[in-house]
Design a protein around this motif. Structure first.
Motif, PDB file in Angstrom:
ATOM      1  N   THR A   1      18.491  11.500  13.350  1.00 41.44           N
ATOM      2  CA  THR A   1      18.769  10.096  13.070  1.00 41.44           C
ATOM      3  C   THR A   1      17.797   9.583  12.025  1.00 41.44           C
ATOM      4  N   TYR A   2      18.343   9.178  10.903  1.00 44.15           N
ATOM      5  CA  TYR A   2      17.488   8.666   9.842  1.00 44.15           C
ATOM      6  C   TYR A   2      17.267   7.172  10.007  1.00 44.15           C
ATOM      7  N   VAL A   3      16.012   6.747   9.854  1.00 43.21           N
ATOM      8  CA  VAL A   3      15.730   5.320   9.810  1.00 43.21           C
ATOM      9  C   VAL A   3      15.972   4.851   8.382  1.00 43.21           C
ATOM     10  N   ILE A   4      16.106   3.546   8.188  1.00 39.85           N
ATOM     11  CA  ILE A   4      16.451   3.061   6.845  1.00 39.85           C
ATOM     12  C   ILE A   4      15.313   2.285   6.180  1.00 39.85           C
ATOM     13  N   LYS A   5      14.157   2.284   6.858  1.00 43.17           N
ATOM     14  CA  LYS A   5      12.973   1.678   6.248  1.00 43.17           C
ATOM     15  C   LYS A   5      11.827   2.666   6.346  1.00 43.17           C
ATOM     16  N   ASN A   6      11.007   2.720   5.330  1.00 37.55           N
ATOM     17  CA  ASN A   6       9.894   3.662   5.318  1.00 37.55           C
ATOM     18  C   ASN A   6       8.947   3.392   6.491  1.00 37.55           C
ATOM     19  N   PRO A   7       8.883   4.308   7.450  1.00 36.74           N
ATOM     20  CA  PRO A   7       8.058   4.074   8.631  1.00 36.74           C
ATOM     21  C   PRO A   7       6.564   4.258   8.354  1.00 36.74           C
ATOM     22  N   TYR A   8       6.204   4.733   7.173  1.00 33.58           N
ATOM     23  CA  TYR A   8       4.795   5.011   6.880  1.00 33.58           C
ATOM     24  C   TYR A   8       4.112   3.902   6.075  1.00 33.58           C
ATOM     25  N   ARG A   9       4.871   2.905   5.671  1.00 38.29           N
ATOM     26  CA  ARG A   9       4.297   1.919   4.757  1.00 38.29           C
ATOM     27  C   ARG A   9       3.377   0.907   5.445  1.00 38.29           C
ATOM     28  N   ALA A  10       3.619   0.668   6.714  1.00 36.73           N
ATOM     29  CA  ALA A  10       2.922  -0.423   7.402  1.00 36.73           C
ATOM     30  C   ALA A  10       1.445  -0.113   7.683  1.00 36.73           C
ATOM     31  N   ASP A  11       1.120   1.141   7.900  1.00 35.21           N
ATOM     32  CA  ASP A  11      -0.239   1.528   8.266  1.00 35.21           C
ATOM     33  C   ASP A  11      -0.921   2.155   7.041  1.00 35.21           C
TER      34      ASP A  11
ATOM     35  N   VAL B   1      -2.012   5.878   7.214  1.00 36.04           N
ATOM     36  CA  VAL B   1      -0.864   6.797   7.243  1.00 36.04           C
ATOM     37  C   VAL B   1      -0.163   6.811   5.874  1.00 36.04           C
ATOM     38  N   TYR B   2      -0.059   5.632   5.287  1.00 39.45           N
ATOM     39  CA  TYR B   2       0.606   5.470   3.983  1.00 39.45           C
ATOM     40  C   TYR B   2      -0.107   6.324   2.925  1.00 39.45           C
ATOM     41  N   ALA B   3      -1.436   6.311   2.959  1.00 41.39           N
ATOM     42  CA  ALA B   3      -2.210   7.088   1.990  1.00 41.39           C
ATOM     43  C   ALA B   3      -1.983   8.587   2.174  1.00 41.39           C
ATOM     44  N   ILE B   4      -1.938   9.031   3.417  1.00 41.88           N
ATOM     45  CA  ILE B   4      -1.671  10.455   3.683  1.00 41.88           C
ATOM     46  C   ILE B   4      -0.255  10.809   3.194  1.00 41.88           C
ATOM     47  N   ALA B   5       0.682   9.928   3.503  1.00 39.85           N
ATOM     48  CA  ALA B   5       2.079  10.156   3.103  1.00 39.85           C
ATOM     49  C   ALA B   5       2.188  10.277   1.580  1.00 39.85           C
ATOM     50  N   GLN B   6       1.453   9.436   0.869  1.00 40.30           N
ATOM     51  CA  GLN B   6       1.528   9.466  -0.594  1.00 40.30           C
ATOM     52  C   GLN B   6       1.012  10.790  -1.144  1.00 40.30           C
ATOM     53  N   LYS B   7      -0.024  11.288  -0.516  1.00 37.23           N
ATOM     54  CA  LYS B   7      -0.599  12.553  -0.983  1.00 37.23           C
ATOM     55  C   LYS B   7       0.377  13.715  -0.741  1.00 37.23           C
ATOM     56  N   ILE B   8       0.945  13.743   0.435  1.00 33.66           N
ATOM     57  CA  ILE B   8       1.928  14.786   0.752  1.00 33.66           C
ATOM     58  C   ILE B   8       3.160  14.628  -0.137  1.00 33.66           C
ATOM     59  N   GLY B   9       3.550  13.377  -0.329  1.00 36.69           N
ATOM     60  CA  GLY B   9       4.744  13.097  -1.127  1.00 36.69           C
ATOM     61  C   GLY B   9       4.590  13.508  -2.579  1.00 36.69           C
ATOM     62  N   GLU B  10       3.389  13.359  -3.090  1.00 35.99           N
ATOM     63  CA  GLU B  10       3.165  13.717  -4.497  1.00 35.99           C
ATOM     64  C   GLU B  10       3.457  15.193  -4.732  1.00 35.99           C
TER      65      GLU B  10
END
Ligand code: HEC
Length: 150
Positions: free
Chosen positions: A50-60, A63-72
């Motif tokens: 089940t996909y959510v439709i809002k980025n669940p990592y943006r609020a924290d 977590v957001y910083a870790i996500a950005q690094k992995i995402g890059e």
């Protein structure tokens, strides 16, 4: 004999040509997804079903910083070949810097990531979700946020 010989040579060169066309298709068309290690990110309820439709990592922020690094790096390995290095498109595929910002653009982004784009039986973009997973998708979206342009 000479005739047969040249036919053989001809057949062999056609095979070589066909082989190199195959290699080109592989390099440009068929995408071999590179697994993304998302173990440092919190799991998403619903997993890959089940996909959510809002980025669940943006609020924290943490977590957001870790996500950005992995995402890059996930972007560089799986998306850059079509969408361009640093998200600057060379024209093959849309320039992802101009996706709508924040939650406004999340749903469209994740839908494309999950399902790809197929029209009239032609694959414009391969589906990435089932191979890379939802967490990697939101990590890439988090990094794309840093590249956003109006
Ligand atoms: C094989 C080339 C290819 C790869 C690899 C690829 N894409 Fe795409 N992508 C496209 C094309 C082409 C389109 C435009 C599709 C259309 O016109 O329907 C597109 C569209 C999109 C869109 C919609 C953009 C818009 O402005 O509407 C998003 C979001 C997207 N891709 C994200 C990604 C992400 C994230 C990755 C990596 C995980 C990725 N793509 C990998 C080719 C690719």
């Amino acid at each position: 004999m000479a005739y047969r010989g040249s036919r053989l040579v001809f057949a062999a060169s056609v095979l070589v040509a066909a082989g190199s066309i195959g290699a080109n298709l592989l390099a440009h068309g068929n995408v071999v997804p590179q697994a993304v290690d998302t173990s440092a990110l919190p799991d998403i309820v619903g997993g890959n079903d089940t996909y959510v439709i809002k980025n669940p990592y943006r609020a924290d922020a943490k977590v957001y910083a870790i996500a950005q690094k992995i995402g890059e790096s996930a972007y560089g390995q799986n998306c850059a070949r079509c969408h361009g290095l640093e998200a600057i498109s060379g024209g093959i595929a849309p320039d992802l810097r101009y996706l709508d910002k924040g939650e406004d653009g999340d749903e469209w982004y994740i839908q494309r990531y999950h399902k790809g784009s197929v029209r009239d039986g032609k694959v414009y973009m391969p589906a990435m979700g089932d191979v890379l997973g939802q967490k990697a998708g939101w990590a890439i979206r988090s990094w794309l946020d840093t590249k956003h342009e109006e």
